[in-house]
Design a protein around this motif. Structure first.
Motif, PDB file in Angstrom:
ATOM      1  N   ALA A 155      19.135  13.439 -19.925  1.00  0.00           N
ATOM      2  CA  ALA A 155      18.243  12.351 -19.523  1.00  0.00           C
ATOM      3  C   ALA A 155      18.922  11.486 -18.477  1.00  0.00           C
ATOM      4  CB  ALA A 155      17.877  11.510 -20.735  1.00  0.00           C
ATOM      5  N   VAL A 156      18.157  11.030 -17.506  1.00  0.00           N
ATOM      6  CA  VAL A 156      18.671  10.135 -16.479  1.00  0.00           C
ATOM      7  C   VAL A 156      18.261   8.720 -16.842  1.00  0.00           C
ATOM      8  CG1 VAL A 156      18.637   9.577 -14.033  1.00  0.00           C
ATOM      9  CG2 VAL A 156      18.421  11.948 -14.761  1.00  0.00           C
ATOM     10  N   ALA A 157      19.223   7.847 -16.899  1.00  0.00           N
ATOM     11  CA  ALA A 157      18.934   6.451 -17.220  1.00  0.00           C
ATOM     12  C   ALA A 157      19.923   5.575 -16.496  1.00  0.00           C
ATOM     13  CB  ALA A 157      19.032   6.217 -18.731  1.00  0.00           C
ATOM     14  N   ALA A 158      19.562   4.317 -16.302  1.00  0.00           N
ATOM     15  CA  ALA A 158      20.493   3.380 -15.685  1.00  0.00           C
ATOM     16  C   ALA A 158      21.643   3.139 -16.632  1.00  0.00           C
ATOM     17  CB  ALA A 158      19.777   2.061 -15.390  1.00  0.00           C
ATOM     18  N   PRO A 159      22.889   3.201 -16.149  1.00  0.00           N
ATOM     19  CA  PRO A 159      24.017   2.970 -17.025  1.00  0.00           C
ATOM     20  C   PRO A 159      23.944   1.588 -17.665  1.00  0.00           C
ATOM     21  CG  PRO A 159      24.728   3.853 -14.915  1.00  0.00           C
ATOM     22  CD  PRO A 159      23.283   3.501 -14.782  1.00  0.00           C
ATOM     23  N   ALA A 160      24.225   1.531 -18.955  1.00  0.00           N
ATOM     24  CA  ALA A 160      24.208   0.251 -19.661  1.00  0.00           C
ATOM     25  C   ALA A 160      25.526  -0.456 -19.460  1.00  0.00           C
ATOM     26  CB  ALA A 160      23.982   0.495 -21.157  1.00  0.00           C
ATOM     27  N   PRO A 161      25.521  -1.754 -19.139  1.00  0.00           N
ATOM     28  CA  PRO A 161      26.773  -2.471 -18.956  1.00  0.00           C
ATOM     29  C   PRO A 161      27.561  -2.493 -20.257  1.00  0.00           C
ATOM     30  CG  PRO A 161      24.887  -3.757 -18.182  1.00  0.00           C
ATOM     31  CD  PRO A 161      24.349  -2.594 -18.939  1.00  0.00           C
ATOM     32  N   ALA A 162      28.860  -2.283 -20.133  1.00  0.00           N
ATOM     33  CA  ALA A 162      29.711  -2.332 -21.325  1.00  0.00           C
ATOM     34  C   ALA A 162      30.128  -3.757 -21.603  1.00  0.00           C
ATOM     35  CB  ALA A 162      30.954  -1.463 -21.094  1.00  0.00           C
ATOM     36  N   ALA A 163      30.198  -4.111 -22.856  1.00  0.00           N
ATOM     37  CA  ALA A 163      30.622  -5.456 -23.223  1.00  0.00           C
ATOM     38  C   ALA A 163      32.091  -5.626 -22.913  1.00  0.00           C
ATOM     39  CB  ALA A 163      30.372  -5.676 -24.707  1.00  0.00           C
ATOM     40  N   THR A 164      32.456  -6.791 -22.436  1.00  0.00           N
ATOM     41  CA  THR A 164      33.841  -7.053 -22.091  1.00  0.00           C
ATOM     42  C   THR A 164      34.505  -8.015 -23.047  1.00  0.00           C
ATOM     43  OG1 THR A 164      33.249  -8.901 -20.681  1.00  0.00           O
ATOM     44  CG2 THR A 164      33.318  -6.735 -19.658  1.00  0.00           C
ATOM     45  N   GLY A 165      33.788  -8.549 -23.964  1.00  0.00           N
ATOM     46  CA  GLY A 165      34.367  -9.506 -24.873  1.00  0.00           C
ATOM     47  C   GLY A 165      34.396 -10.906 -24.308  1.00  0.00           C
ATOM     48  N   SER A 166      33.901 -11.100 -23.092  1.00  0.00           N
ATOM     49  CA  SER A 166      33.929 -12.420 -22.467  1.00  0.00           C
ATOM     50  C   SER A 166      32.536 -12.951 -22.202  1.00  0.00           C
ATOM     51  CB  SER A 166      34.688 -12.327 -21.137  1.00  0.00           C
ATOM     52  OG  SER A 166      33.993 -11.499 -20.249  1.00  0.00           O
ATOM     53  N   GLY A 167      31.527 -12.228 -22.642  1.00  0.00           N
ATOM     54  CA  GLY A 167      30.159 -12.656 -22.385  1.00  0.00           C
ATOM     55  C   GLY A 167      29.650 -12.194 -21.041  1.00  0.00           C
ATOM     56  N   GLU A 168      30.497 -11.536 -20.242  1.00  0.00           N
ATOM     57  CA  GLU A 168      30.098 -11.037 -18.937  1.00  0.00           C
ATOM     58  C   GLU A 168      29.882  -9.535 -19.007  1.00  0.00           C
ATOM     59  OE1 GLU A 168      32.137 -13.132 -15.417  1.00  0.00           O
ATOM     60  OE2 GLU A 168      33.673 -13.011 -16.963  1.00  0.00           O
ATOM     61  N   ALA A 169      28.943  -9.055 -18.235  1.00  0.00           N
ATOM     62  CA  ALA A 169      28.690  -7.612 -18.182  1.00  0.00           C
ATOM     63  C   ALA A 169      29.474  -7.016 -17.030  1.00  0.00           C
ATOM     64  CB  ALA A 169      27.206  -7.349 -17.993  1.00  0.00           C
ATOM     65  N   GLU A 170      30.015  -5.838 -17.250  1.00  0.00           N
ATOM     66  CA  GLU A 170      30.680  -5.143 -16.168  1.00  0.00           C
ATOM     67  C   GLU A 170      29.660  -4.759 -15.103  1.00  0.00           C
ATOM     68  OE1 GLU A 170      32.881  -1.812 -17.559  1.00  0.00           O
ATOM     69  OE2 GLU A 170      34.393  -3.025 -18.576  1.00  0.00           O
ATOM     70  N   ARG A 171      30.135  -4.677 -13.867  1.00  0.00           N
ATOM     71  CA  ARG A 171      29.252  -4.243 -12.803  1.00  0.00           C
ATOM     72  C   ARG A 171      28.821  -2.803 -13.034  1.00  0.00           C
ATOM     73  NH1 ARG A 171      31.932  -3.436  -8.404  1.00  0.00           N
ATOM     74  NH2 ARG A 171      33.976  -3.719  -9.369  1.00  0.00           N
ATOM     75  N   VAL A 172      27.612  -2.507 -12.639  1.00  0.00           N
ATOM     76  CA  VAL A 172      27.117  -1.133 -12.698  1.00  0.00           C
ATOM     77  C   VAL A 172      27.249  -0.542 -11.297  1.00  0.00           C
ATOM     78  CG1 VAL A 172      25.140   0.350 -13.145  1.00  0.00           C
ATOM     79  CG2 VAL A 172      25.530  -1.682 -14.561  1.00  0.00           C
ATOM     80  N   LEU A 173      28.043   0.498 -11.167  1.00  0.00           N
ATOM     81  CA  LEU A 173      28.233   1.116  -9.862  1.00  0.00           C
ATOM     82  C   LEU A 173      27.017   1.957  -9.488  1.00  0.00           C
ATOM     83  CD1 LEU A 173      31.960   2.262 -10.088  1.00  0.00           C
ATOM     84  CD2 LEU A 173      31.038   0.165  -9.093  1.00  0.00           C
ATOM     85  N   PRO A 174      26.658   1.968  -8.219  1.00  0.00           N
ATOM     86  CA  PRO A 174      25.484   2.737  -7.794  1.00  0.00           C
ATOM     87  C   PRO A 174      25.729   4.235  -7.840  1.00  0.00           C
ATOM     88  CG  PRO A 174      26.591   1.798  -5.901  1.00  0.00           C
ATOM     89  CD  PRO A 174      27.267   1.216  -7.107  1.00  0.00           C
TER      90      PRO A 174
END
Length: 741
Positions: A155-174
């Motif tokens: 299945a093709v889906a947009a990558p889900a941001p991984a939690a960083t423990g700081s409340g910020e989402a990691e960038r999703v690379l194109p």
């Protein structure tokens, strides 16, 4: 202080309080209003992003944000080609192309303290066959270790941001779009190719000023000036009372006048902007003309700003920091001028016959390279090196980081360590310019890679290439991370190291090979997509000449009998390094950022900003702004070359062959972080490793060899902040220098 002065002081303090309170109330109301407008803007951006023909650059201009900001809100818009920049910005703007290659000190990156749990969302991968390389599936955790048949659909889906423990989402690379939409990216930009220039740059007369002592040196002599508070007006008035109007470039060697009064500003950049926009002597204005090597307006940089002014139509002046080229290390202006003379002589001696020292090392580097482009009829690429599509350039901009900057803190390393050692790869980038990708890349999908023979796969990974990969770290891994992954922030990267963790990222072929063939344990790599170039040597002649100039200057610095000339040659050799380092950075061609300033209106009212600009600072008299204008039509835009060098340099930081030989086997000895004990690495800084373990790698003097630059073989407290790190770095260098005395 007596009681009378004390009482008077209390009265003055109360007056300040009474003046401050209503302003604070206004600020609170304004901040609340700004917050609502930010939310409204974000909602509108997301709404516009749903339009099928929406582009990130147009939305960025309308919103007054960067393209990266838009992509963070609407990932489906990444990457996009941007509209062409206007032919010339207004007089108050400045284009930051001067320092495209310069790297600002990285901010601390928050890393995950543990691998994602089994029920945490995993990044998805493109559909199609996936070729799995490296460690067996038993090394991965239960969720990511599942093997699919080579031809299975996923299945093709947009990558889900991984939690960083700081409340910020990691960038999703194109990713590259599937099918024909993605295939259409693989083309040359029409009518755009890197060709040898048919003109010679104009030389600019230079002067060198110590703003602390007032000493000014130029070809015509040396004087000591009274600079007062060293404002722009005072410097221009004092310098041109002595030096001729033909001096067009004033390098500040010490004193940093743009930092005076910085305590009155929250940010250093605001202090610089206030200094650049200070009152001018009669007849002077901000420069508005543009030429082949001249730009208009100011560059507001916190440490190495550039101010540009003119008097009448003919006199043009820049005030710049010599820190763009090298750290002068207390050298007086005469020695710094001698360093530039030695630099010019060394470059002439290696057959850069048209050499002109331009304002910055990045400008100089690119101009020198452009004069090595082949012109002989029938020679390959004699018609110029083609520039790739804006889509591919945008993809590389978003997915190819620069040098590795990482501070490793407890509990990954002990609170106290037995020593501090700094080793640095000298002139390292020159070692990675022998082969680069040329032409338009081929797309290698997961299915195409899986269909290759093992030999073809190896050849592809060793060729100039850039890969989207899913990575699984072996269980039990106890050393540093090997591959970069996106962290929170516009251009931040971190290096996952937790055994069993899986993540999706982009990496160059050099790093993928290192992960598969590292000396400890192979990582598991799954090829999802990739770009594969024909191998060529577009940078080889340029970097070879720079290497020869660097080696010549270093040798002269060692042997010269005059101490001033020794120091001048040593500084000149560092300038050659900057030409190579920042010259490579200019190929990356980041989105064109312009900055500018406007005077406050009556009563301190903030004026209307140019369309698409966002406010970056405010002083008592001016506001500063910046605007992202996307990717310009630059004939020298080759991010594939910069990305390849950066990837190879990051890999060599971990393991690389040196110029020294093993006496037993005759093979090159290896060096790098992976050849030091696990848990001993304290930091990385571009080409330098900081470790608690003694390092005995022999320095052969060749580009890329590790040189010991700092040593304290006694117990130290492990640094936790950049400030503590730089403090130990300075102590280590001083201690090593003291050993040699």
């Amino acid at each position: 202080m007596d009681s009378k002065k004390y009482s008077a002081g209390l009265g003055e303090l109360r007056a300040v309080r009474d003046e401050l309170k209503p302003l604070e109330r206004e600020l609170t109301q304004l901040q609340a209003k700004i917050g609502k407008l930010h939310d409204s803007r974000a909602a509108k951006i997301r709404q516009l992003g749903e339009y099928a023909k929406a582009t990130s650059d147009r939305i960025a201009t309308a919103a007054g944000l960067s393209v990266i900001d838009i992509v963070a809100l609407v990932p489906s818009l990444a990457p996009q080609g941007a509209s062409e920049a206007p032919a010339g910005p207004p007089a108050t703007e400045s284009v930051t192309v001067d320092q495209l290659g310069a790297q600002a000190p990285a901010e601390p990156i928050k890393e995950m303290v543990a691998p994602p749990s089994a029920d945490e969302p995993r990044p998805a991968e493109p559909a199609g066959a996936v070729a799995r390389l490296g460690a067996a599936s038993t090394d991965s955790d239960s969720d990511s270790g599942r093997e699919e048949p080579a031809g299975s659909d996923q299945a093709v889906a947009a990558p889900a941001p991984a939690a960083t423990g700081s409340g910020e989402a990691e960038r999703v690379l194109p990713s590259i779009p599937e099918g024909g939409d993605g295939d259409s990216w693989f083309r040359a930009e029409p009518g755009l190719a890197s060709k040898r220039p048919n003109f010679k740059q104009a030389a600019r007369a230079m002067a060198f000023l110590d703003a602390a002592t007032g000493v000014l040196v130029w070809q015509g002599g040396t004087v000591r000036l009274d600079l007062g508070q060293a404002s722009v007006a005072e410097i221009l008035t004092a310098v041109y009372a002595e030096a001729p109007a033909t001096v067009e470039r004033i390098y500040v060697t010490a004193g940093d006048p743009w930092h005076r009064g910085s305590e009155r500003h929250e940010f250093l950049k605001d202090a610089v902007a206030a200094w650049l926009n200070g009152p001018l002597p009669e007849g002077w204005t901000v420069e508005s003309s543009r030429g082949k090597d001249r730009q208009a307006g100011h560059l507001v940089h916190p440490r190495n700003p550039v101010g540009r002014w003119q008097r009448g139509a003919d006199q043009h002046t820049e005030i710049r920091s010599v820190g763009e080229w090298f750290d002068p290390e207390g050298a007086d202006p005469a020695t710094v001028r001698a360093a530039f003379v030695e630099l010019w002589k060394a470059l002439r001696a290696v057959n850069f016959e048209d050499v002109v020292i331009m304002g910055s090392p990045s400008q100089t580097g690119r101009d020198l390279w452009s004069r090595t482009i082949p012109t002989k009829a029938g020679a390959k690429w004699a018609d110029g090196f083609p520039v790739m599509s804006q889509e591919i350039r945008g993809l590389l901009h978003a997915t190819a980081g620069q040098g590795r900057t990482e501070l490793i803190t407890p509990p990954r390393v002990p609170e106290r360590v037995p020593g501090w050692y700094e080793v640095d790869r000298t002139f390292a980038y020159a070692k990675h310019t022998w082969a680069s990708g040329v032409g338009i890349p081929r797309r290698i999908t997961a299915a195409a890679f899986a269909a290759m023979t093992e030999k073809e796969q190896n050849n592809a990974l060793f060729a100039p290439s850039h890969w989207q990969v899913r990575v699984t770290i072996p269980k039990g891994w106890s050393h540093v991370g090997l591959l970069p992954a996106p962290a929170p922030g516009e251009r931040s990267w971190h290096y996952p190291y937790e055994g069993g963790r899986t993540f999706v990222t982009w990496a160059g072929g050099a790093e993928v090979n290192l992960a598969l063939r590292n000396p400890i344990a192979p990582w598991r790599i799954e090829i999802l997509d990739g770009l594969l170039w024909e191998s060529g040597d577009p940078l080889k002649s340029w970097s070879t000449k720079l290497r020869e100039a660097w080696q010549s200057l270093r040798a002269t610095a060692e042997l010269h009998g005059d101490e001033q000339q020794k120091q001048a040659c040593r500084l000149a050799s560092r300038a050659v390094r900057s030409i190579l380092l920042y010259g490579i950075g200019t190929f990356a061609q980041r989105p064109r950022i312009t900055t500018g300033s406007l005077e406050l209106g009556a009563g301190g009212a903030v004026p209307d900003l140019p369309d698409g600009a966002r406010l970056t600072g405010i002083t008592d008299t001016h506001v500063t702004w910046e605007r992202n204008q996307g990717f310009a039509r630059d004939q020298y835009a080759h991010p594939e070359w910069a990305a390849g060098v950066w990837s190879a340099a990051r890999a060599a930081l971990l393991s690389v062959s040196t110029s020294s030989k093993d006496p037993a086997t005759g093979k090159p000895l290896k060096a790098g972080a992976l050849h030091l004990p696990a848990g001993s690495i304290l930091a990385f800084r571009t080409d330098a490793i900081y470790t608690s373990a003694p390092v005995d790698w022999e320095y052969g003097g060749e580009p890329g060899d590790y040189l010991l630059k700092g040593r304290m073989p006694w117990e130290q407290t492990t640094p936790r902040t950049d400030e503590e790190f730089y403090y130990l770095q300075g102590l280590g260098r001083q201690a090593l220098e003291a050993e040699g005395m």
